[in-house]
Scaffold this motif. Structure first.
Motif, PDB file in Angstrom:
ATOM      1  N   GLY A   1      52.765 -60.904  30.569  1.00  0.00           N
ATOM      2  CA  GLY A   1      51.864 -60.014  31.289  1.00  0.00           C
ATOM      3  C   GLY A   1      50.592 -59.750  30.512  1.00  0.00           C
ATOM      4  N   ARG A   2      49.544 -59.463  31.247  1.00  0.00           N
ATOM      5  CA  ARG A   2      48.239 -59.193  30.647  1.00  0.00           C
ATOM      6  C   ARG A   2      48.089 -57.713  30.333  1.00  0.00           C
ATOM      7  NH1 ARG A   2      44.530 -60.667  35.728  1.00  0.00           N
ATOM      8  NH2 ARG A   2      46.309 -61.969  36.260  1.00  0.00           N
ATOM      9  N   ASP A   3      47.188 -57.415  29.395  1.00  0.00           N
ATOM     10  CA  ASP A   3      46.780 -56.033  29.178  1.00  0.00           C
ATOM     11  C   ASP A   3      45.421 -55.847  29.847  1.00  0.00           C
ATOM     12  OD1 ASP A   3      45.129 -57.458  27.467  1.00  0.00           O
ATOM     13  OD2 ASP A   3      45.224 -55.959  25.878  1.00  0.00           O
ATOM     14  N   ALA A   4      44.731 -54.757  29.545  1.00  0.00           N
ATOM     15  CA  ALA A   4      43.464 -54.463  30.223  1.00  0.00           C
ATOM     16  C   ALA A   4      42.404 -55.536  29.969  1.00  0.00           C
ATOM     17  CB  ALA A   4      42.946 -53.098  29.790  1.00  0.00           C
ATOM     18  N   ALA A   5      42.489 -56.219  28.819  1.00  0.00           N
ATOM     19  CA  ALA A   5      41.490 -57.243  28.493  1.00  0.00           C
ATOM     20  C   ALA A   5      41.665 -58.512  29.322  1.00  0.00           C
ATOM     21  CB  ALA A   5      41.543 -57.581  27.007  1.00  0.00           C
ATOM     22  N   ALA A   6      42.850 -58.676  29.905  1.00  0.00           N
ATOM     23  CA  ALA A   6      43.132 -59.807  30.798  1.00  0.00           C
ATOM     24  C   ALA A   6      42.769 -61.154  30.161  1.00  0.00           C
ATOM     25  CB  ALA A   6      42.427 -59.616  32.142  1.00  0.00           C
ATOM     26  N   PHE A   7      41.839 -61.896  30.770  1.00  0.00           N
ATOM     27  CA  PHE A   7      41.512 -63.239  30.278  1.00  0.00           C
ATOM     28  C   PHE A   7      40.653 -63.214  29.014  1.00  0.00           C
ATOM     29  CE2 PHE A   7      42.656 -63.808  34.702  1.00  0.00           C
ATOM     30  CZ  PHE A   7      43.480 -64.916  34.638  1.00  0.00           C
ATOM     31  N   ASP A   8      40.274 -62.029  28.565  1.00  0.00           N
ATOM     32  CA  ASP A   8      39.560 -61.908  27.289  1.00  0.00           C
ATOM     33  C   ASP A   8      40.494 -61.524  26.147  1.00  0.00           C
ATOM     34  OD1 ASP A   8      37.055 -62.515  28.382  1.00  0.00           O
ATOM     35  OD2 ASP A   8      36.750 -60.439  29.028  1.00  0.00           O
ATOM     36  N   SER A   9      41.777 -61.430  26.434  1.00  0.00           N
ATOM     37  CA  SER A   9      42.742 -61.064  25.385  1.00  0.00           C
ATOM     38  C   SER A   9      42.726 -62.090  24.262  1.00  0.00           C
ATOM     39  CB  SER A   9      44.154 -60.980  25.966  1.00  0.00           C
ATOM     40  OG  SER A   9      44.278 -59.894  26.853  1.00  0.00           O
ATOM     41  N   PRO A  10      42.792 -61.637  23.005  1.00  0.00           N
ATOM     42  CA  PRO A  10      42.798 -62.561  21.871  1.00  0.00           C
ATOM     43  C   PRO A  10      44.168 -63.160  21.584  1.00  0.00           C
ATOM     44  CG  PRO A  10      42.816 -60.315  21.066  1.00  0.00           C
ATOM     45  CD  PRO A  10      42.708 -60.229  22.574  1.00  0.00           C
ATOM     46  N   TRP A  11      45.142 -62.902  22.442  1.00  0.00           N
ATOM     47  CA  TRP A  11      46.474 -63.481  22.289  1.00  0.00           C
ATOM     48  C   TRP A  11      46.875 -64.176  23.584  1.00  0.00           C
ATOM     49  CZ3 TRP A  11      45.848 -58.132  21.137  1.00  0.00           C
ATOM     50  CH2 TRP A  11      45.931 -57.304  22.256  1.00  0.00           C
ATOM     51  N   SER A  12      47.902 -64.983  23.489  1.00  0.00           N
ATOM     52  CA  SER A  12      48.366 -65.738  24.661  1.00  0.00           C
ATOM     53  C   SER A  12      49.296 -64.888  25.519  1.00  0.00           C
ATOM     54  CB  SER A  12      49.093 -67.005  24.217  1.00  0.00           C
ATOM     55  OG  SER A  12      48.213 -67.904  23.575  1.00  0.00           O
ATOM     56  N   TRP A  13      49.212 -65.083  26.823  1.00  0.00           N
ATOM     57  CA  TRP A  13      50.142 -64.437  27.732  1.00  0.00           C
ATOM     58  C   TRP A  13      50.415 -65.342  28.932  1.00  0.00           C
ATOM     59  CZ3 TRP A  13      47.872 -64.046  32.449  1.00  0.00           C
ATOM     60  CH2 TRP A  13      46.512 -63.759  32.545  1.00  0.00           C
ATOM     61  N   ALA A  14      51.515 -65.036  29.603  1.00  0.00           N
ATOM     62  CA  ALA A  14      51.865 -65.735  30.846  1.00  0.00           C
ATOM     63  C   ALA A  14      52.456 -64.719  31.797  1.00  0.00           C
ATOM     64  CB  ALA A  14      52.861 -66.863  30.580  1.00  0.00           C
ATOM     65  N   GLU A  15      52.205 -64.918  33.081  1.00  0.00           N
ATOM     66  CA  GLU A  15      52.771 -64.027  34.095  1.00  0.00           C
ATOM     67  C   GLU A  15      52.690 -64.698  35.457  1.00  0.00           C
ATOM     68  OE1 GLU A  15      50.453 -60.425  34.188  1.00  0.00           O
ATOM     69  OE2 GLU A  15      48.820 -61.355  35.323  1.00  0.00           O
ATOM     70  N   GLY A  16      53.423 -64.148  36.421  1.00  0.00           N
ATOM     71  CA  GLY A  16      53.275 -64.605  37.792  1.00  0.00           C
ATOM     72  C   GLY A  16      51.954 -64.105  38.352  1.00  0.00           C
ATOM     73  N   ASP A  17      51.389 -64.850  39.267  1.00  0.00           N
ATOM     74  CA  ASP A  17      50.123 -64.453  39.879  1.00  0.00           C
ATOM     75  C   ASP A  17      50.417 -63.370  40.920  1.00  0.00           C
ATOM     76  OD1 ASP A  17      47.662 -64.217  41.112  1.00  0.00           O
ATOM     77  OD2 ASP A  17      47.234 -66.355  41.050  1.00  0.00           O
ATOM     78  N   ALA A  18      50.417 -62.115  40.444  1.00  0.00           N
ATOM     79  CA  ALA A  18      50.833 -60.994  41.287  1.00  0.00           C
ATOM     80  C   ALA A  18      49.890 -60.779  42.465  1.00  0.00           C
ATOM     81  CB  ALA A  18      50.928 -59.722  40.448  1.00  0.00           C
ATOM     82  N   ALA A  19      48.591 -60.907  42.220  1.00  0.00           N
ATOM     83  CA  ALA A  19      47.619 -60.711  43.301  1.00  0.00           C
ATOM     84  C   ALA A  19      47.846 -61.735  44.413  1.00  0.00           C
ATOM     85  CB  ALA A  19      46.195 -60.817  42.754  1.00  0.00           C
ATOM     86  N   LEU A  20      48.078 -62.984  44.037  1.00  0.00           N
ATOM     87  CA  LEU A  20      48.331 -64.029  45.023  1.00  0.00           C
ATOM     88  C   LEU A  20      49.613 -63.745  45.791  1.00  0.00           C
ATOM     89  CD1 LEU A  20      47.758 -66.807  46.290  1.00  0.00           C
ATOM     90  CD2 LEU A  20      48.986 -67.842  44.364  1.00  0.00           C
ATOM     91  N   GLY A  21      50.650 -63.293  45.082  1.00  0.00           N
ATOM     92  CA  GLY A  21      51.928 -63.027  45.729  1.00  0.00           C
ATOM     93  C   GLY A  21      51.821 -61.984  46.824  1.00  0.00           C
ATOM     94  N   VAL A  22      51.148 -60.862  46.535  1.00  0.00           N
ATOM     95  CA  VAL A  22      51.015 -59.808  47.538  1.00  0.00           C
ATOM     96  C   VAL A  22      50.052 -60.233  48.643  1.00  0.00           C
ATOM     97  CG1 VAL A  22      50.234 -57.444  47.934  1.00  0.00           C
ATOM     98  CG2 VAL A  22      51.660 -57.968  45.958  1.00  0.00           C
ATOM     99  N   ALA A  23      49.002 -60.956  48.282  1.00  0.00           N
ATOM    100  CA  ALA A  23      48.081 -61.462  49.307  1.00  0.00           C
ATOM    101  C   ALA A  23      48.829 -62.363  50.297  1.00  0.00           C
ATOM    102  CB  ALA A  23      46.928 -62.226  48.660  1.00  0.00           C
ATOM    103  N   ASN A  24      49.752 -63.172  49.798  1.00  0.00           N
ATOM    104  CA  ASN A  24      50.552 -64.025  50.686  1.00  0.00           C
ATOM    105  C   ASN A  24      51.403 -63.181  51.633  1.00  0.00           C
ATOM    106  OD1 ASN A  24      49.544 -66.359  49.545  1.00  0.00           O
ATOM    107  ND2 ASN A  24      51.287 -66.673  48.182  1.00  0.00           N
TER     108      ASN A  24
END
Length: 386
Positions: free
Chosen positions: A153-176
């Motif tokens: 999961g991401r923190d507030a920095a999201a794609f600017d985070s200085p560490w690696s993360w992985a998660e499901g695309d939650a926005a896409l899931g609910v949009a579907n």
């Protein structure tokens, strides 16, 4: 005077103008560090007469086969999905010829001490951290210490985070899920379970808002239709009752979890409404809760195994630059989003009006209806834990 203090890895990092993690990589994985950076670090080592200790040398020569998983604190409302994820994480570790070590959640200092002992004591190669918050001290402190990890999961920095993360695309899931409800003819929706403290849940809310705006469902993004609440079953029961009793009840309810969705279904059935045919309901995580009783709950299915495999890879490979991985979810369609009666939504107004008409002159009778809904929730909870 005592003997002068030996230079540490942090001293080398300060002198070279790089992070402690970079110094660690120069020692343990020099092939992933740019030559100019390696030269700066080696120069700092010579100036400080730094000698990497036996732990660093052994880490370079023989990497630990364990990956640590920091168990999240117990969830009072229940989270069946994380049980599935833990199994998939263990499977992903085994597929990578690794084993999983569990670390219980503690206060930050105690947790960091445990992680330091495990990593620098050669017991683990790195960590997976889940239930990430918007501002998560665990991630910050692990990075400060040069301890490898990957965040679920991401923190507030999201794609600017200085560490690696992985998660499901939650926005896409609910949009579907919203797209599916619109295809079924629904134009009045609500989102249940908003929580700005979690970036993952925030992404679910943003996916709902974006999809509603795309379909021109302005009323569905009004404040009254975005319900901030806990994620337990009883809350789902109460929130559904409030939405159905509102002046403009929704015909489709999108929930952030399957547990909330199950509570909504209980309320609908207690009021004589048919989930799907009268009011549609969707959940998230596709847990066993989606298939209780006679109603199957349409739910966003996370690729838990894919997410787990991505996290294990990030810990094992420790990429030189942070990677941010979104794993696409899918939608499992069940009877809670069956087509509406005659292609027209029963908004709940007619049904609820009929039910209220029977008890309009009797406050105790209305209380009795609410009591029945609560009892139904209690029965379901008891059956689930037998």
């Amino acid at each position: 005077m005592g003997a002068p203090r030996k230079a540490s890895m942090a001293d080398v990092a300060d002198r070279a103008g790089v992070s402690v993690m970079t110094v660690s990589n120069v020692i343990n994985r020099p092939e992933i560090v740019a030559e100019v950076t390696r030269d700066k670090v080696h120069a700092a080592m010579r100036e400080l007469r730094y000698r990497n200790n036996l732990v660093a040398r052994s880490l370079r020569l023989a990497r630990p086969r364990q990956i640590g998983y920091i168990l999240p604190a117990p969830d009072a409302s229940g989270n069946p999905y994380m049980n599935v994820f833990l199994h998939d994480l263990a499977t992903a570790c085994q597929a990578a010829d690794r084993n999983l070590t569990l670390i219980t959640q503690q206060d930050i200092e105690a947790l960091m001490s445990a992680c330091e002992d495990l990593y620098f004591g050669q017991a683990v190669a790195g960590f997976v951290v889940s239930n990430v918050g918007s501002e998560d001290d665990r991630l910050i402190e692990l990075q400060k210490r040069g301890i490898p990890f990957a965040a679920y999961g991401r923190d507030a920095a999201a794609f600017d985070s200085p560490w690696s993360w992985a998660e499901g695309d939650a926005a896409l899931g609910v949009a579907n899920a919203v797209d599916h409800l619109v295809e079924r003819g629904h134009r009045e929706l609500a989102f249940v379970g908003a929580d700005r403290r979690s970036e993952t849940v925030l992404q679910r809310e943003l996916g709902y808002r974006e999809a509603c705006e795309r379909h021109g469902l302005a009323a569905s993004t009004a404040d009254a239709r975005i319900v901030h609440c806990r994620g337990d079953l009883a809350t789902g029961v109460r929130v559904a009752a409030a939405l159905l009793d509102s002046d403009a009840p929704p015909t489709g309810i999108v929930c952030k979890t399957d547990t909330l969705a199950a509570g909504v279904v209980i309320t609908l059935q207690a009021r004589g409404l048919t989930p799907g045919r009268d009011v549609a309901v969707t959940g998230y995580d596709d847990t066993p809760l989606t298939e209780f009783g006679t109603v199957g709950i349409t739910s966003v299915h996370q690729d838990s195994a894919g997410i787990a495999a991505a996290l294990v890879r990030l810990v094992v490979e420790q990429p030189a630059e942070p990677e941010h991985v979104l794993v696409a979810p899918s939608l499992t369609v069940r009877s809670s989003t069956d087509p509406m009666r005659n292609g027209t939504a029963h908004t709940g107004t007619a049904h609820i009006g009929t039910l209220h008409a029977e008890t309009a002159d009797s406050e105790p009778a209305h209380t009795e209806t609410l009591h029945a809904e609560t009892q139904a929730a209690q029965r379901f909870t008891t059956e689930e834990h037998v």
